[in-house]
Design a protein around this motif. Structure first.
Motif, PDB file in Angstrom:
ATOM      1  N   LYS A   1      36.579  42.326  42.577  1.00 54.43           N
ATOM      2  CA  LYS A   1      37.396  42.464  41.357  1.00 54.43           C
ATOM      3  C   LYS A   1      36.619  43.191  40.258  1.00 54.43           C
ATOM      4  O   LYS A   1      36.698  42.850  39.082  1.00 54.43           O
TER       5      LYS A   1
ATOM      6  N   ASN B   1      37.295  49.105  48.652  1.00 50.60           N
ATOM      7  CA  ASN B   1      37.222  47.760  49.226  1.00 50.60           C
ATOM      8  C   ASN B   1      36.283  46.851  48.431  1.00 50.60           C
ATOM      9  O   ASN B   1      36.509  45.638  48.350  1.00 50.60           O
TER      10      ASN B   1
ATOM     11  N   ILE C   1      34.152  30.961  49.219  1.00 55.70           N
ATOM     12  CA  ILE C   1      34.960  31.462  50.324  1.00 55.70           C
ATOM     13  C   ILE C   1      34.074  31.874  51.493  1.00 55.70           C
ATOM     14  O   ILE C   1      34.558  32.056  52.604  1.00 55.70           O
ATOM     15  N   THR C   2      32.779  32.040  51.254  1.00 61.99           N
ATOM     16  CA  THR C   2      31.845  32.378  52.316  1.00 61.99           C
ATOM     17  C   THR C   2      30.434  32.001  51.898  1.00 61.99           C
ATOM     18  O   THR C   2      30.136  31.895  50.707  1.00 61.99           O
TER      19      THR C   2
ATOM     20  N   TYR D   1      37.975  27.755  53.768  1.00 60.70           N
ATOM     21  CA  TYR D   1      39.345  27.584  53.275  1.00 60.70           C
ATOM     22  C   TYR D   1      39.398  26.342  52.395  1.00 60.70           C
ATOM     23  O   TYR D   1      39.008  25.252  52.823  1.00 60.70           O
TER      24      TYR D   1
ATOM     25  N   ASN E   1      38.320  45.664  45.534  1.00 61.23           N
ATOM     26  CA  ASN E   1      39.294  44.651  45.956  1.00 61.23           C
ATOM     27  C   ASN E   1      38.645  43.294  46.151  1.00 61.23           C
ATOM     28  O   ASN E   1      39.235  42.259  45.838  1.00 61.23           O
ATOM     29  N   PHE E   2      37.412  43.297  46.692  1.00 55.95           N
ATOM     30  CA  PHE E   2      36.751  42.027  46.980  1.00 55.95           C
ATOM     31  C   PHE E   2      36.142  41.403  45.737  1.00 55.95           C
ATOM     32  O   PHE E   2      36.348  40.226  45.447  1.00 55.95           O
TER      33      PHE E   2
ATOM     34  N   GLY F   1      42.383  33.955  53.545  1.00 58.92           N
ATOM     35  CA  GLY F   1      43.055  34.777  52.546  1.00 58.92           C
ATOM     36  C   GLY F   1      42.159  35.773  51.848  1.00 58.92           C
ATOM     37  O   GLY F   1      42.457  36.222  50.742  1.00 58.92           O
ATOM     38  N   LYS F   2      41.051  36.145  52.503  1.00 60.64           N
ATOM     39  CA  LYS F   2      40.107  37.085  51.909  1.00 60.64           C
ATOM     40  C   LYS F   2      39.397  37.815  53.039  1.00 60.64           C
ATOM     41  O   LYS F   2      39.033  37.211  54.056  1.00 60.64           O
ATOM     42  N   LYS F   3      39.173  39.115  52.841  1.00 60.15           N
ATOM     43  CA  LYS F   3      38.517  39.896  53.880  1.00 60.15           C
ATOM     44  C   LYS F   3      37.007  39.789  53.735  1.00 60.15           C
ATOM     45  O   LYS F   3      36.393  40.456  52.909  1.00 60.15           O
ATOM     46  N   ILE F   4      36.393  38.930  54.547  1.00 56.63           N
ATOM     47  CA  ILE F   4      34.939  38.772  54.475  1.00 56.63           C
ATOM     48  C   ILE F   4      34.251  39.169  55.766  1.00 56.63           C
ATOM     49  O   ILE F   4      33.040  39.327  55.807  1.00 56.63           O
TER      50      ILE F   4
ATOM     51  N   ASN G   1      39.760  36.252  58.417  1.00 57.86           N
ATOM     52  CA  ASN G   1      40.172  36.800  57.124  1.00 57.86           C
ATOM     53  C   ASN G   1      41.568  36.325  56.722  1.00 57.86           C
ATOM     54  O   ASN G   1      41.828  36.027  55.551  1.00 57.86           O
TER      55      ASN G   1
END
Length: 275
Positions: free
Chosen positions: A263, A257, A178-179, A51, A260-261, A30-33, A26
């Protein structure tokens, strides 16, 4: 017209359970996945994080801590597609688990990068010097990073150095990725992480999470029904809690959460059903 070269590489992240692999993933993208918990074996699937920085793309693969079961690690290493392997260590911990890893890693040709994590928990950093000497005797590695993934200490150097070592290669993923995980999978991970936080038992690992919304929708709807399938009525009482406090906490944290992810503010309805 001058063409811009692109660089791409794939990196496998391995290490014992609760060593900080998911936290590092994460942090690096730069992102909580990937789900994070102090409980062992939280990650049950390979989670891919991507990334992207200008012409550089790194694919990071977070693996479960129970990777030895069913020879999963051997299956992952067979194709030899990785540019590097990140072997994560928890401070100066070393026992039969690390011995198992090194026994396998010393037989492969993929370059190994050692990452000593959780140095924020070390009162005396000087003990790392004899530990590093010990590691040099145990395993061949090309780089060593000493970090705290949780507090993002010295983690910026990892992406910067890896980018310089990437081969010229076409990017495997679109630059806005990002994933590779679906929205439903990420939603489930967010819900499960909230359940793990507020229920300090083995119960979260037996819960089956089902999410219902039309597949044809391109974007997530404003309201989503989420079903938690449990084994018996006793478990239902645990999840709900006295005066429904546990269920309310799970709902509140999950919605926060999710916002946050993605948006986007999404209202979730949690339904508990016995299997």
């Amino acid at each position: 017209m001058k063409t811009i070269s692109s660089y791409y590489g794939s990196i496998l992240i391995i290490g014992r359970s609760n060593v900080g692999k998911s936290t590092l993933l994460n942090t690096l993208i730069g992102k909580k996945i990937s789900i994070i918990s102090h409980k062992i074996n939280t990650t049950n699937n390979n989670i891919i994080g991507i990334y992207n920085k200008k012409s550089y793309q790194i694919e990071y693969i977070d693996t479960p801590g129970n990777i030895f079961y069913n020879n999963k690690i051997l299956d992952l290493l067979k194709n030899n597609k990785y540019n590097y392997i990140f072997f994560i260590l928890d401070r100066n911990k070393w026992n039969y688990i690390e011995e198992k890893f090194t026994k396998i890693l010393n037989k492969i040709t993929i370059p190994i990068i050692l990452i000593i994590n959780k140095v924020d928990k070390l009162n005396n950093k000087n003990i790392l010097l004899p530990y590093i000497s010990f590691l040099k005797q145990k395993i061949k590695f090309v780089y060593l990073f000493i970090i705290s993934a949780k507090y993002k200490l010295y983690t910026n150097n990892i992406n910067n150095i890896i980018c310089k070592k990437l081969p010229k290669k076409k990017h495997y993923y679109p630059n806005n990725y990002i994933t590779n995980q679906t929205k439903k999978f990420i939603l489930k991970e967010i819900i499960r992480e909230s359940i793990i936080k507020y229920i300090h038992q083995e119960l979260p690992y037996s819960i089956i999470i089902k999410i219902n919304y039309p597949k044809k929708l391109k974007n997530l709807p404003d309201k989503i029904n989420i079903f938690l399938f449990i084994n018996n009525i006793r478990q239902k009482k645990i999840i709900i809690g006295k005066n429904s406090i546990i269920l309310k906490l799970i709902k509140y944290r999950s919605e926060k959460n999710i916002k946050n992810f993605f948006k986007k503010k999404i209202n979730i309805n949690l339904w508990i059903k016995v299997k």
